[in-house]
Design an enzyme around this catalytic site. Structure first.
Site, PDB file in Angstrom:
ATOM      1  N   ARG A 106       0.876  -1.184   0.000  1.00  0.00           N
ATOM      2  CA  ARG A 106       0.000   0.000   0.000  1.00  0.00           C
ATOM      3  C   ARG A 106       0.901   1.217   0.000  1.00  0.00           C
ATOM      4  O   ARG A 106       1.722   1.378   0.908  1.00  0.00           O
ATOM      5  CB  ARG A 106      -0.913  -0.004   1.228  1.00  0.00           C
ATOM      6  N   HIS A 133      -7.305   0.646  -6.391  1.00  0.00           N
ATOM      7  CA  HIS A 133      -7.469  -0.264  -5.251  1.00  0.00           C
ATOM      8  C   HIS A 133      -8.046  -1.585  -5.777  1.00  0.00           C
ATOM      9  O   HIS A 133      -9.191  -1.927  -5.524  1.00  0.00           O
ATOM     10  CB  HIS A 133      -8.409   0.382  -4.227  1.00  0.00           C
ATOM     11  N   GLN A 136      -9.828  -4.190  -3.423  1.00  0.00           N
ATOM     12  CA  GLN A 136     -11.193  -3.778  -3.081  1.00  0.00           C
ATOM     13  C   GLN A 136     -12.110  -4.019  -4.277  1.00  0.00           C
ATOM     14  O   GLN A 136     -13.263  -4.439  -4.125  1.00  0.00           O
ATOM     15  CB  GLN A 136     -11.204  -2.291  -2.706  1.00  0.00           C
ATOM     16  N   ASP A 230     -17.450   6.952  -1.556  1.00  0.00           N
ATOM     17  CA  ASP A 230     -16.182   6.812  -0.834  1.00  0.00           C
ATOM     18  C   ASP A 230     -15.877   8.167  -0.208  1.00  0.00           C
ATOM     19  O   ASP A 230     -16.512   9.190  -0.535  1.00  0.00           O
ATOM     20  CB  ASP A 230     -15.070   6.370  -1.802  1.00  0.00           C
ATOM     21  N   CYS A 270     -16.345   1.200   0.466  1.00  0.00           N
ATOM     22  CA  CYS A 270     -15.164   0.379   0.800  1.00  0.00           C
ATOM     23  C   CYS A 270     -14.776   0.526   2.269  1.00  0.00           C
ATOM     24  O   CYS A 270     -14.086  -0.330   2.806  1.00  0.00           O
ATOM     25  CB  CYS A 270     -14.004   0.739  -0.112  1.00  0.00           C
ATOM     26  N   ARG A 298     -13.091  -8.922   1.314  1.00  0.00           N
ATOM     27  CA  ARG A 298     -11.677  -8.617   1.091  1.00  0.00           C
ATOM     28  C   ARG A 298     -10.840  -9.864   1.368  1.00  0.00           C
ATOM     29  O   ARG A 298      -9.945 -10.212   0.596  1.00  0.00           O
ATOM     30  CB  ARG A 298     -11.227  -7.466   2.006  1.00  0.00           C
TER      31      ARG A 298
HETATM   32  N1   CP Z   1     -11.223  -0.433   2.411  1.00  0.00           N
HETATM   33  C1   CP Z   1      -9.949  -0.461   2.851  1.00  0.00           C
HETATM   34  O1   CP Z   1      -8.995  -0.650   2.091  1.00  0.00           O
HETATM   35  O2   CP Z   1      -9.816  -0.282   4.189  1.00  0.00           O
HETATM   36  P1   CP Z   1      -8.442  -0.013   4.987  1.00  0.00           P
HETATM   37  O3   CP Z   1      -7.916   1.308   4.482  1.00  0.00           O
HETATM   38  O4   CP Z   1      -8.833   0.027   6.420  1.00  0.00           O
HETATM   39  O5   CP Z   1      -7.485  -1.103   4.676  1.00  0.00           O
HETATM   40  N1  NVA Z   2     -10.140   6.595  -1.332  1.00  0.00           N
HETATM   41  C1  NVA Z   2      -9.776   6.117  -0.017  1.00  0.00           C
HETATM   42  C2  NVA Z   2      -9.986   4.630   0.065  1.00  0.00           C
HETATM   43  C3  NVA Z   2      -9.674   4.048   1.430  1.00  0.00           C
HETATM   44  C4  NVA Z   2      -9.817   2.543   1.471  1.00  0.00           C
HETATM   45  C5  NVA Z   2      -8.336   6.482   0.285  1.00  0.00           C
HETATM   46  O1  NVA Z   2      -7.490   6.327  -0.608  1.00  0.00           O
HETATM   47  O2  NVA Z   2      -8.056   6.930   1.393  1.00  0.00           O
END
Ligand code: CP
Ligand code: NVA
Length: 310
Positions: A106, A133, A136, A230, A270, A298
């Protein structure tokens, strides 16, 4: 069966429609087996580096548990551990691949994970970047399939910021033949390049997907089978939070907006959700909200992916 052994997952655009189907089929089978078996996992002697340069709840827990289920040893690393102390991406990856069999990352820029994948001789999985993502996306396709069937032919309305999730739904729609309608205020549209990629994939695979980007939220949600939103300020945009709350006025998903969707529509997010901002409590807590199924899925989607690539 599609052969996904050794493959990277940097965006959903890396997959064909048949490969998406293979991952979802594997996820469904393993989800069922996990419920029924209750057997301890068999160690494989393999391991995974799970690197988080941004915070995470769902992704971290679900990847760690997916690894344990598959008999992989997960090693979780943070920004103080990896890509720190001025160590180059090249050197970091050459070290890690002497220890582990897969890298889950990430991070911020998509170009960072692309550089990681260039240097890595082992599979690399995108656990969220500023642009995409895909994990997701796979979990959400599984969730849509469980609740609505398809997803070919369904209308998915995404309300809000043209961010990594909007991009992911564009590519997911392209590969599965959905009608994806993105609604947000001017200046917050998804990247034109990603919309063009989605149109290109839909044409290449003949999935029949359709795309719209509009500021008209009611037009986007009218008749939708899936309504999704989101956060308005993603990780890394915390300083813009107040300005974004002002810019997104009128784009909150509330019960009045849901009432113009298809009567059988589901609501998705998400998570983490910002109740009172992009979604109201009467929507996220309604019977048609499937947000916690998405969170559970997930685990199933990522376990399927890891089992296919290793
Ligand atoms: N939806 C998601 O990726 O959640 P986190 O940021 O908590 O991993
Ligand atoms: N768009 C959000 C998604 C979190 C899972 C972010 O990138 O923070």
């Amino acid at each position: 069966m599609q052969n996904l052994h050794g493959r990277d997952l940097l965006t959903l655009g890396d997959l064909t429609p048949e490969e998406v189907e293979a991952v979802l089929e594997r996820a469904v089978a393993q989800k069922q087996a996990r419920r029924m078996a209750g057997k301890p996992p068999v160690p494989t002697g393999k391991s995974a580096a799970l690197i988080f340069m941004k915070p995470s709840l769902r992704t971290r827990v679900s990847f760690e548990l997916a690894c344990v289920d598959l008999g992989l040893h997960p090693v979780v690393l943070g920004p103080a551990d990896a890509f720190s102390r001025e160590e180059t991406v090249h050197d970091t990856i050459k070290v890690l691949e002497r220890y582990v069999d897969v890298i889950v990352l990430r991070t911020f820029a998509q170009s960072h994970i692309e550089e990681v994948a260039e240097h890595a001789s082992i599979p690399v999985v995108n656990a969220l970047t500023d642009d995409y993502h895909p994990c997701q996306g796979l979990a959400d396709l599984l969730t849509i399939r469980e609740h609505k069937g398809g997803p070919s032919g369904l209308k998915l309305a995404y309300v809000g910021d043209g961010n990594n999730m909007a991009h992911t739904y564009l590519l997911a729609g392209a590969l599965t033949g959905m009608h994806v309608s993105i609604a947000g205020p001017a200046g917050f549209e998804p990247s034109e390049a990603v919309v063009a990629t989605a149109r290109g994939l839909a044409a290449q695979y003949g999935t029949g997907a359709k795309f719209e980007v509009t500021s008209d939220v009611r037009a986007a949600v009218a008749g939708a089978d899936v309504v999704v939103t989101d956060t308005w300020a993603s990780m890394g945009q915390e300083a813009e939070h107040a300005a974004r709350v002002a810019a997104f006025a009128g784009y909150s998903v509330d019960a009045a907006l849901m009432s113009i969707a298809d009567p059988g529509a589901i609501f998705m997010h998400c998570l983490p959700a910002h109740r009172g901002e992009e979604v109201q409590n009467d929507v996220i807590d309604a019977g048609y909200s499937v947000v916690f199924d998405e969170a559970e899925n997930r685990l199933h989607a990522q376990r399927a992916w890891l089992s296919l690539v290793l």
